[in-house]
Design an enzyme around this catalytic site. Structure first.
Site, PDB file in Angstrom:
ATOM      1  N   LEU A   1       0.848  -1.191   0.000  1.00 21.27           N
ATOM      2  CA  LEU A   1       0.000   0.000   0.000  1.00 21.27           C
ATOM      3  C   LEU A   1       0.881   1.237   0.000  1.00 21.27           C
ATOM      4  CD1 LEU A   1      -2.622  -1.004   2.750  1.00 21.27           C
ATOM      5  CD2 LEU A   1      -3.003  -0.982   0.278  1.00 21.27           C
ATOM      6  N   HIS A   2       0.598   2.162  -0.927  1.00 15.33           N
ATOM      7  CA  HIS A   2       1.377   3.409  -0.922  1.00 15.33           C
ATOM      8  C   HIS A   2       0.614   4.616  -1.470  1.00 15.33           C
ATOM      9  CE1 HIS A   2       1.885   2.405  -5.179  1.00 15.33           C
ATOM     10  NE2 HIS A   2       2.260   3.651  -5.375  1.00 15.33           N
ATOM     11  N   ARG A   3      -0.585   4.412  -2.026  1.00 15.74           N
ATOM     12  CA  ARG A   3      -1.335   5.539  -2.603  1.00 15.74           C
ATOM     13  C   ARG A   3      -1.751   6.517  -1.500  1.00 15.74           C
ATOM     14  NH1 ARG A   3      -0.661   5.590  -8.093  1.00 15.74           N
ATOM     15  NH2 ARG A   3      -0.539   3.433  -8.796  1.00 15.74           N
TER      16      ARG A   3
ATOM     17  N   ASP B   1      -2.258  -1.534  -4.072  1.00 14.67           N
ATOM     18  CA  ASP B   1      -2.800  -0.375  -4.790  1.00 14.67           C
ATOM     19  C   ASP B   1      -1.814   0.079  -5.863  1.00 14.67           C
ATOM     20  OD1 ASP B   1      -0.851   0.843  -3.227  1.00 14.67           O
ATOM     21  OD2 ASP B   1      -2.245   2.030  -2.035  1.00 14.67           O
TER      22      ASP B   1
END
Length: 366
Positions: A209-211, A283
């Site tokens: 996850l990084h958005r 994501d």
């Protein structure tokens, strides 16, 4: 002929490695094609960039602009200033940019403004339709000034035609990220956390996850992770943490027996985990492509994707960003009802050869 190849962030290095190899192959055949590898320094953490040079056998950059961290505007400005200086000292004949990171947009602008240098966009034409994503702005701006488009799908081709781009500038070649995956598949490496946590084939989930809309709010990030570890039916959830995510993760206070948090992994180690996972939760756009080729079920925590072929043809499904959408997807997975998927057209490991062959034709080097 002198070509600049621009790389600035983790996905770029995966995409440029086969292009460099293909250029070096035509050099051996006597084609006058030289290249400069320009690392903008947008990603400067070793696990986000440095390891890729070693693992993917990419030569060290000829130039590193060393822009470091900063806001979107700060990074864009620093990259443009650094690349402009290089071009003023020695211009190139073609600037190749890849993907949709800030470096891609900034170097395209600098190339066109400094000397109307030709720009080729590898992975041109992809669109999510979500203008809240910085990457979508990067794609639109880059494609508005690109001369040659090397595309991954017919969907991308149609997006470009919708912008008024003529077919003689659009070249459907496939996906260089998949070139790298095929080449490295036999070299994938078991990471240390495999034995440390007694991981077993198809008995764990890999998550990234990084958005911003998923990780910049601690409550939202905590809710997503909590739902994933709960829905995993007791399977371990391996979570290599992106530097952006790490800033917020400690605020969640989340503790779960089946959550394994680790630093970012190298390309070979990470894809070993993807290949052997029960499923991927992510994501990231690029990971959905790799999961599709490896036939691994993929759940994307986004409302839209610039890679619809991974959903239409591949193993990917969009779950949205509401934690409530996670449990039903896992139930489908554990019921054995996840789609098998297939591999999109021209994702065959020969994309970079087609790109370089086309450049040879366009510039009359053959």
């Amino acid at each position: 002929m002198l070509i600049d190849i621009i790389a600035g962030a983790r996905p770029n290095f995966i995409k440029i490695a086969p292009v460099i190899e293909a250029i070096e192959e035509v050099q051996k055949a006597g084609v006058d094609m030289q290249y400069r590898l320009v690392h903008t320094g947008q990603h400067y953490d070793k696990k986000m960039s440095g390891d890729f040079f070693e693992q993917l056998n990419i030569p060290l950059p000829h130039y590193n602009l060393e822009v470091g961290s900063g806001t979107q505007a700060e990074q864009t400005g620093k990259i443009m200033m650094g690349y402009e200086k290089l071009l003023l000292e020695k211009p190139c004949d073609l600037c190749i940019v890849v993907g949709d990171v800030t470096s891609t947009m900034a170097c395209s602008i600098a190339a066109k403004k400094v000397g109307n240098i030709k720009v080729a966009h590898v992975e041109g034409g992809i669109r999510s339709g979500d203008w809240t994503m910085p990457e979508e702005i990067n794609r639109i701006v880059t494609d508005s000034i690109t001369d040659y488009f090397f595309t991954t799908s017919e969907t991308a081709n149609n997006n470009l035609r919708g912008m008024g781009v003529k077919d003689d500038r659009i070249f459907f070649v496939g996906n260089t990220m998949i070139d790298t995956l095929y080449k490295q598949m036999s070299r994938l490496q078991k990471p240390a956390i495999w034995d440390q946590n007694n991981l077993k084939n198809k008995e764990y989930i890999i998550m990234t996850l990084h958005r911003p809309n998923n990780v910049d709010d601690g409550d939202k990030l905590g809710a997503l992770i909590a739902e994933i570890v709960k829905a995993a039916h007791g399977l371990q959830v391996v979570f290599p943490v992106h530097p952006r995510t790490a800033k917020m993760l400690h605020t969640t206070g989340l503790v779960a027996d089946n959550l394994i948090v680790t630093e970012p992994l190298g390309y070979l180690e990470f894809n070993y985990l993807v290949k052997n996972a029960k499923a991927v939760v992510t994501d990231s756009g690029g990971i959905t492509e790799e999961a599709t080729v490896m036939g691994v079920p993929c759940m994307t925590l986004r409302d839209s994707t610039e890679r619809p072929e991974t959903c239409i043809i591949g193993t990917n499904e969009l779950l949205g960003t509401d934690p409530a959408g996670i449990a039903p997807a896992f139930e489908k997975l554990f019921a054995g009802q996840w789609k098998k998927g297939g591999i999109p057209e021209l994702w065959d490991g020969k994309t970079a050869q087609r790109i370089v062959g086309r450049i040879v034709e366009l510039f009359g080097l053959g």
